[in-house]
Scaffold this motif. Structure first.
Motif, PDB file in Angstrom:
ATOM      1  N   UNK A 241      28.748  17.550   2.884  1.00  0.00           N
ATOM      2  CA  UNK A 241      27.911  16.481   2.323  1.00  0.00           C
ATOM      3  C   UNK A 241      27.371  16.938   0.966  1.00  0.00           C
ATOM      4  N   UNK A 242      27.204  15.987   0.075  1.00  0.00           N
ATOM      5  CA  UNK A 242      26.690  16.351  -1.253  1.00  0.00           C
ATOM      6  C   UNK A 242      25.310  17.008  -1.149  1.00  0.00           C
ATOM      7  N   UNK A 243      24.506  16.578  -0.185  1.00  0.00           N
ATOM      8  CA  UNK A 243      23.169  17.175  -0.035  1.00  0.00           C
ATOM      9  C   UNK A 243      23.275  18.660   0.303  1.00  0.00           C
ATOM     10  N   UNK A 244      24.297  19.024   1.085  1.00  0.00           N
ATOM     11  CA  UNK A 244      24.462  20.440   1.455  1.00  0.00           C
ATOM     12  C   UNK A 244      25.034  21.249   0.288  1.00  0.00           C
ATOM     13  N   UNK A 245      25.834  20.591  -0.532  1.00  0.00           N
ATOM     14  CA  UNK A 245      26.550  21.302  -1.600  1.00  0.00           C
ATOM     15  C   UNK A 245      25.763  21.347  -2.908  1.00  0.00           C
ATOM     16  N   UNK A 246      24.702  20.528  -3.010  1.00  0.00           N
ATOM     17  CA  UNK A 246      24.000  20.351  -4.296  1.00  0.00           C
ATOM     18  C   UNK A 246      23.266  21.608  -4.750  1.00  0.00           C
ATOM     19  N   UNK A 247      23.210  21.792  -6.058  1.00  0.00           N
ATOM     20  CA  UNK A 247      22.469  22.904  -6.658  1.00  0.00           C
ATOM     21  C   UNK A 247      21.436  22.311  -7.607  1.00  0.00           C
ATOM     22  N   UNK A 248      20.156  22.422  -7.213  1.00  0.00           N
ATOM     23  CA  UNK A 248      19.080  21.835  -7.997  1.00  0.00           C
ATOM     24  C   UNK A 248      19.076  22.387  -9.429  1.00  0.00           C
TER      25      UNK A 248
END
Ligand code: GAL
Length: 405
Positions: A241-248
């Motif tokens: 999921x994009x939420x798991x893969x995202x880098x703030x």
């Protein structure tokens, strides 16, 4: 293969500068800003005649101030963007106030507020958080200052007049394509080979508050999904999921940490990692640092380093590609983006219609923002010279040293 171009490309701009001015007045009326409405009404329709500053009423570029708000100087691409926009505007005779916000959202807000107070006649903004600038844009609209969203779409505001960017969905397609080429699943022309893996990959995404991150992800996942469904690609961590893969904030250190955590949690017992989808060179370098530091992997792809993708053709990554360490990046010629933003600014300030080539794709949550999209290229080791050196983007010495001169 699908080239990733989504909706139809139109040549006709949706609004004239005058209509844009009128739209602002309607928006202000809707907000109940009666005083501001009167102010906007005084300015007339043309942006050039309506800016807030000393240049109000003048069409002489020397009397007009353009505020240019860039997100950060930690990434060399934004330094290049800022300098190129500034140089292009100054060449056309405008005064320029260029500010970098250190990736700090309140700082960017304050800098834009100050540009408005100083009497900017037009704003060019690359947002840190695309959803955080509504009050600044309301103030700009109240002063009848047109706003160009630069590279990243400003969301949730009626008062974004134009968007200059690249075809961001296609950039995502290109990132995934380069991963598939690196794994050998596609050949250099993008055709499927008989290499079927299975390959283990991990996925990284950008900052969720950056609208582009979602386009890159969507383009990449649409391209990878059929291979995941066929079992050619597997994501052993299960983090799809994009939420798991995202880098703030697109932070290199955060990407390095996530990669280290993935290596520990999923690859500790000898599972081989074949490739990593990375949407930005800064993340790629963090990921590569983690990969080189853990698991006894060699320093380059030949010695077993996984295929790592990227974006922006930053010199550090171009040099790593040249050394066979990073596999690919996406070249978005920021000189052309800067040039396009100057063309749009000039049109708006002259009261003309800026040319849009996409009036369907970029809905910012309130309206579809007329856009001008540029094209990008995949950079591999064997086309660094024609794409980047021959075009003067980097010199051969810079490619060799990995340092911008
Ligand atoms: C995105 C931009 C990318 C990359 C990234 C991190 O908005 O489109 O090219 O620069 O930010 O800075």
């Amino acid at each position: 293969m699908d080239d990733g171009l989504r909706s139809g490309v139109e040549e006709t701009p949706p609004f004239t500068a005058k209509e844009l001015g009128m739209k602002k007045k309607y928006a202000l009326a809707a907000l109940g800003l009666v005083g501001a409405l009167a102010l906007a009404g005084c300015g007339g329709g043309g942006a050039g005649s309506a800016g807030g500053g000393d240049g109000a009423g003048s069409t002489d570029p020397g009397d007009l101030l353009i505020g240019v708000s860039m997100p950060t100087q930690t990434s060399e691409r934004w330094i290049a963007d800022g300098s190129a926009v500034e140089a292009g505007l100054e060449e056309s005779g405008y005064q320029v106030d260029l500010q970098y916000a250190g990736d700090d959202i309140p700082t960017q807000g304050q800098q834009i507020d100050q540009m408005i107070t100083k009497g900017a006649d037009l704003l060019i903004i690359a947002a840190i958080d695309g959803t955080a600038l509504s009050s600044q844009l309301d103030a700009a609209a109240a002063a009848n200052i047109p706003v160009i969203s630069y590279d990243r779409l400003i969301r949730d505001s009626e008062n974004v007049d134009f968007y200059v960017t690249f075809d961001n969905y296609k950039v995502g397609v290109q990132q995934a394509t380069s991963l598939l080429v690196g794994l050998g699943v596609l050949d250099a022309e993008g055709n499927e080979t008989d290499v079927k893996g299975p390959f283990n990959i991990e996925l990284f995404a950008g900052s969720l508050d950056d609208n582009n991150a979602h386009f890159f992800w969507e383009g990449a996942m649409d391209t990878l999904k059929p291979f995941m469904d066929d079992g050619v690609l597997t994501v052993p961590s299960g983090q799809t999921d994009i939420e798991q893969a995202a880098i703030l904030r697109w932070q290199q250190e955060t990407a390095q940490k996530r990669m280290e955590d993935l290596l520990t949690s999923t690859y500790g017992s000898g599972t081989k990692l074949d490739g990593v989808l990375s949407p930005y060179d800064g993340l790629s370098r963090g990921i590569i640092t983690a990969l080189q530091g853990t698991g006894g992997l060699g320093a380059n792809i030949e010695a077993g380093l996984p295929i790592v993708t990227g974006q922006d053709a930053e010199i550090g990554s171009v040099s790593l590609i040249n050394q066979g360490v990073q596999f690919a990046t996406i070249f978005k010629d920021t000189r052309k983006l800067a040039e396009q933003s100057v063309v749009v600014a000039e049109a708006m300030l002259a009261g003309d219609e800026p040319e849009a080539n996409d009036t369907e794709t970029y809905d910012n949550g309130v309206k579809v923002v007329p856009s001008y999209l540029l094209q990008s290229d995949i950079v591999y080791k064997d086309n660094i010279t024609p794409l980047l050196v021959d075009s003067g983007y980097w010199t051969q010495a810079e490619v060799d040293s990995g340092v911008a001169e």
